[in-house]
Design a protein around this motif. Structure first.
Motif, PDB file in Angstrom:
ATOM      1  N   GLU A 153       0.851  -1.192   0.000  1.00 56.87           N
ATOM      2  CA  GLU A 153       0.000   0.000   0.000  1.00 56.87           C
ATOM      3  C   GLU A 153       0.887   1.242   0.000  1.00 56.87           C
ATOM      4  OE1 GLU A 153      -3.257   0.407  -0.317  1.00 56.87           O
ATOM      5  OE2 GLU A 153      -3.351  -1.772  -0.653  1.00 56.87           O
ATOM      6  N   ILE A 154       0.648   2.138  -0.949  1.00 54.98           N
ATOM      7  CA  ILE A 154       1.414   3.382  -1.054  1.00 54.98           C
ATOM      8  C   ILE A 154       0.479   4.542  -0.715  1.00 54.98           C
ATOM      9  CG2 ILE A 154       2.883   4.812  -2.536  1.00 54.98           C
ATOM     10  CD1 ILE A 154       3.223   2.355  -4.351  1.00 54.98           C
ATOM     11  N   PRO A 155       0.643   5.164   0.453  1.00 50.44           N
ATOM     12  CA  PRO A 155      -0.255   6.261   0.842  1.00 50.44           C
ATOM     13  C   PRO A 155      -0.232   7.396  -0.189  1.00 50.44           C
ATOM     14  CG  PRO A 155       1.102   5.566   2.701  1.00 50.44           C
ATOM     15  CD  PRO A 155       1.643   4.878   1.496  1.00 50.44           C
ATOM     16  N   GLU A 156      -1.357   8.053  -0.353  1.00 51.01           N
ATOM     17  CA  GLU A 156      -1.471   9.116  -1.350  1.00 51.01           C
ATOM     18  C   GLU A 156      -0.587  10.313  -1.030  1.00 51.01           C
ATOM     19  OE1 GLU A 156      -5.469  10.228  -2.074  1.00 51.01           O
ATOM     20  OE2 GLU A 156      -6.106   8.235  -2.754  1.00 51.01           O
ATOM     21  N   ASP A 157      -0.267  10.525   0.252  1.00 52.38           N
ATOM     22  CA  ASP A 157       0.530  11.692   0.633  1.00 52.38           C
ATOM     23  C   ASP A 157       2.006  11.353   0.842  1.00 52.38           C
ATOM     24  OD1 ASP A 157       0.124  10.159   2.863  1.00 52.38           O
ATOM     25  OD2 ASP A 157      -0.215  11.835   4.230  1.00 52.38           O
ATOM     26  N   ARG A 158       2.441  10.198   0.313  1.00 49.53           N
ATOM     27  CA  ARG A 158       3.825   9.802   0.480  1.00 49.53           C
ATOM     28  C   ARG A 158       4.472   9.527  -0.882  1.00 49.53           C
ATOM     29  NH1 ARG A 158       2.923  11.683   4.722  1.00 49.53           N
ATOM     30  NH2 ARG A 158       3.525  10.943   6.799  1.00 49.53           N
ATOM     31  N   LYS A 211       2.769   2.853   8.541  1.00 49.15           N
ATOM     32  CA  LYS A 211       2.440   2.274   7.237  1.00 49.15           C
ATOM     33  C   LYS A 211       3.474   1.223   6.830  1.00 49.15           C
ATOM     34  CE  LYS A 211      -1.279   4.661   6.355  1.00 49.15           C
ATOM     35  NZ  LYS A 211      -2.610   3.995   6.263  1.00 49.15           N
ATOM     36  N   ALA A 212       4.741   1.488   7.117  1.00 50.21           N
ATOM     37  CA  ALA A 212       5.792   0.536   6.774  1.00 50.21           C
ATOM     38  C   ALA A 212       5.591  -0.788   7.513  1.00 50.21           C
ATOM     39  CB  ALA A 212       7.165   1.132   7.104  1.00 50.21           C
ATOM     40  N   GLN A 213       5.254  -0.697   8.804  1.00 52.26           N
ATOM     41  CA  GLN A 213       5.027  -1.915   9.584  1.00 52.26           C
ATOM     42  C   GLN A 213       3.833  -2.693   9.036  1.00 52.26           C
ATOM     43  OE1 GLN A 213       7.110  -2.985  12.409  1.00 52.26           O
ATOM     44  NE2 GLN A 213       6.057  -4.775  11.569  1.00 52.26           N
ATOM     45  N   ILE A 252       4.956  -4.560   5.938  1.00 52.12           N
ATOM     46  CA  ILE A 252       5.809  -5.705   6.290  1.00 52.12           C
ATOM     47  C   ILE A 252       4.955  -6.872   6.794  1.00 52.12           C
ATOM     48  CG2 ILE A 252       7.558  -6.511   7.938  1.00 52.12           C
ATOM     49  CD1 ILE A 252       8.712  -3.597   7.731  1.00 52.12           C
ATOM     50  N   ASP A 253       4.017  -6.571   7.690  1.00 52.47           N
ATOM     51  CA  ASP A 253       3.146  -7.618   8.241  1.00 52.47           C
ATOM     52  C   ASP A 253       2.253  -8.220   7.159  1.00 52.47           C
ATOM     53  OD1 ASP A 253       4.255  -7.092  10.709  1.00 52.47           O
ATOM     54  OD2 ASP A 253       2.621  -5.771  11.371  1.00 52.47           O
ATOM     55  N   LYS A 254       1.744  -7.351   6.307  1.00 47.24           N
ATOM     56  CA  LYS A 254       0.824  -7.789   5.249  1.00 47.24           C
ATOM     57  C   LYS A 254       1.489  -8.786   4.300  1.00 47.24           C
ATOM     58  CE  LYS A 254      -2.363  -5.724   1.882  1.00 47.24           C
ATOM     59  NZ  LYS A 254      -2.812  -4.441   1.287  1.00 47.24           N
ATOM     60  N   ASN A 255       2.809  -8.667   4.121  1.00 45.14           N
ATOM     61  CA  ASN A 255       3.528  -9.535   3.192  1.00 45.14           C
ATOM     62  C   ASN A 255       4.341 -10.630   3.899  1.00 45.14           C
ATOM     63  OD1 ASN A 255       3.333  -8.345   0.233  1.00 45.14           O
ATOM     64  ND2 ASN A 255       3.441  -6.604   1.638  1.00 45.14           N
ATOM     65  N   VAL A 275      11.778  -4.545   1.829  1.00 46.22           N
ATOM     66  CA  VAL A 275      10.891  -5.575   1.270  1.00 46.22           C
ATOM     67  C   VAL A 275      11.475  -6.171  -0.003  1.00 46.22           C
ATOM     68  CG1 VAL A 275       8.800  -4.640   2.337  1.00 46.22           C
ATOM     69  CG2 VAL A 275       9.422  -3.921   0.012  1.00 46.22           C
ATOM     70  N   LEU A 276      12.148  -5.348  -0.831  1.00 49.51           N
ATOM     71  CA  LEU A 276      12.790  -5.891  -2.027  1.00 49.51           C
ATOM     72  C   LEU A 276      13.976  -6.772  -1.658  1.00 49.51           C
ATOM     73  CD1 LEU A 276      12.788  -2.838  -4.503  1.00 49.51           C
ATOM     74  CD2 LEU A 276      11.412  -4.922  -4.667  1.00 49.51           C
ATOM     75  N   ALA A 277      14.792  -6.299  -0.695  1.00 50.31           N
ATOM     76  CA  ALA A 277      15.973  -7.062  -0.284  1.00 50.31           C
ATOM     77  C   ALA A 277      15.583  -8.396   0.350  1.00 50.31           C
ATOM     78  CB  ALA A 277      16.806  -6.238   0.696  1.00 50.31           C
ATOM     79  N   ALA A 278      14.548  -8.370   1.171  1.00 52.57           N
ATOM     80  CA  ALA A 278      14.112  -9.602   1.840  1.00 52.57           C
ATOM     81  C   ALA A 278      13.467 -10.568   0.854  1.00 52.57           C
ATOM     82  CB  ALA A 278      13.131  -9.263   2.963  1.00 52.57           C
TER      83      ALA A 278
END
Length: 474
Positions: free
Chosen positions: A68-73, A138-140, A143-146, A116-119
């Protein structure tokens, strides 16, 4: 010039994604794409929403990631991020490190894109640090979602340090590398003024929040802080690396590392029409430059044009005096110049020219002299006519009015002449020349160097400006 050919050799995006296939597989991508009359599927790269959908679909298609990429980031550009990871792979492979790799991502962002790409790609163990609470959250979630929490751990940075606070916590852990994509700018004002209004708009839409784009002191000071902290923790991290957005900052950091005797290498990250730079250094016994040689393949590296400056009459013969004189000459030529650094007996500047104001100076002076002579003749004729008849009050008022009109017309004519000197309006004109300047003292002489960066005036323009400076030095 498109730079895709200069991507890392193992980058899967050297071959552009198949947009038609993405449109068939992902309804979200189909909704933002369109087909032209030739059957080619395209998207609006200036639309942040379209960029967000494209990145999400590529992450899912190529890496199996649901991000998920937030709209304000910031919307991370995958080819560029992948270039960075592949370059770190090169550093590690050069010393035979393939397994049990531990890395740090400084300022991981809302997507935690590097971890996430490296892992996912390499099974690297990553710690991502973040200062912004919303991005951390959002980052956490991503990570959890994937299901990547076994590989990735996040750490909230509430201090002004870059890595010091983390290494104080992780007291026993040693890391193979740290990586970073630091904010470019030192303030919102610098961010707003960073793109010259004379330049054409960028190909891609603008994304990102102030937290991701602005830091105290800007990119250069952030990287310098990382270098300072690296001296303290040189035995805890094998390779210190960072991405750099401005080429002149790279040159300054290379000067810093060289003066400290620190071993380094650097490279270019290319995507589309965008170039970024990677810098890595180490304190270990490895000769990092030989392991992974520095790469500047986009443009053939040119040697700076060097010139010894002579003494100025009745003025001190030093770097400050010569720098002041050169800035006077550049100002007279309407060439923009910016001081990058001043250390010891050395000054570095960047210059940008939008018009060729340095060529055909004799012809320009001759035309100016002719205009002055014609102006004198006109004033003399007007004076003779005035002496034969006494003007009325109405005539005097009309004359004053005419003088004001003529003055305004002259100003407008000069402005128009300046704008059209090269047949182009500067409001839509790209710089014709960008270069680095260096004034420094060597033994008892003050030397001046100019190095070409870009612009259609080319290296010939550099030679012409140097010659102009020579001709106008005293």
């Amino acid at each position: 010039m498109a730079l895709n050919n200069y991507m890392h050799p193992r980058n899967i995006y050297k071959t552009p994604p198949d947009f038609a296939d993405l449109a068939k597989r992902f309804p979200a991508f189909s909704s933002i794409s369109k087909m032209d009359i030739t059957g080619k599927v395209t998207i609006d790269f200036k639309d942040p929403h379209s960029l967000r959908i494209l990145t999400k679909c590529l992450l899912k298609s190529d890496f199996g990631l649901d991000i998920e990429i937030p709209e304000d980031r910031l919307v991370p550009t995958l080819p560029l991020r992948l270039n960075y990871i592949l370059w770190i792979e090169d550093l590690l492979l050069a010393i035979g490190k393939k397994e049990n790799v531990w890395g740090i991502d400084i300022g991981t962002g809302a997507c935690a894109i590097y971890p996430v790409l490296a892992a996912t790609k390499n099974k690297w163990n990553m710690i991502g640090t973040e200062t912004d609470a919303e991005s951390f959250k959002k980052a956490q979630e991503n990570i959890d979602k994937n299901n990547l929490s076994n590989f990735i751990k996040l750490s909230k940075n509430t201090t002004s340090s870059v890595v010091q606070y983390l290494l104080d916590i992780e007291t026993d852990q040693r890391f193979d590398f740290c990586m970073c994509n630091p904010p470019f700018y030192s303030s919102i004002q610098e961010l707003c003024e960073s793109r010259n209004p004379s330049r054409q708009p960028p190909k891609n839409g603008f994304t990102g929040s102030p937290q991701e784009l602005v830091t105290e002191g800007g990119e250069l000071e952030f990287c310098r802080k990382l270098i300072e902290e690296s001296k303290i923790y040189k035995d805890r991290i094998l390779f210190f690396t960072t991405m750099i957005g401005h080429k002149y900052n790279l040159k300054e950091l290379l000067h810093d590392l060289t003066s400290e005797g620190i071993k380094y290498t650097h490279t270019e990250f290319c995507q589309g029409r965008v170039t970024r730079w990677g810098l890595a250094w180490t304190y270990q016994e490895y000769d990092i430059e030989k392991l992974v040689p520095s790469k500047d393949k986009i443009r053939k590296k040119s040697k700076p044009i060097a010139y010894q400056l002579t003494e100025l009459p009745s003025r001190p013969y030093d770097v400050d005096t010569c720098t002041e004189k050169i800035m006077e000459i550049l100002t007279g030529l309407q060439i923009k110049h910016k001081l990058l650094s001043k250390r010891g007996k050395s000054v570095c500047m960047q210059m940008t020219a939008f018009n060729n104001t340095w060529s055909h100076q004799r012809r320009k002076r001759r035309l100016q002299k002719q205009q002055e002579q014609e102006s004198k003749k006109m004033r003399l004729c007007s004076s003779n006519e005035a002496s034969h008849s006494e003007p009325t009050e109405t005539q005097k008022e009309n004359a004053n009015s005419d003088d004001k009109v003529n003055e305004n017309n002259n100003k407008q004519s000069k402005s128009l002449l300046l704008l059209c000197e090269n047949g182009k309006d500067t409001s839509i004109q790209e710089p014709i020349l960008q270069a680095f300047l260096k004034i420094f003292k060597k033994e008892n002489a003050v030397l001046f160097e100019m190095e070409y960066i870009s612009g259609n005036a080319g290296k010939e323009g550099i030679h012409q400006i140097v010659q102009y400076i020579k001709n106008n030095w005293k």
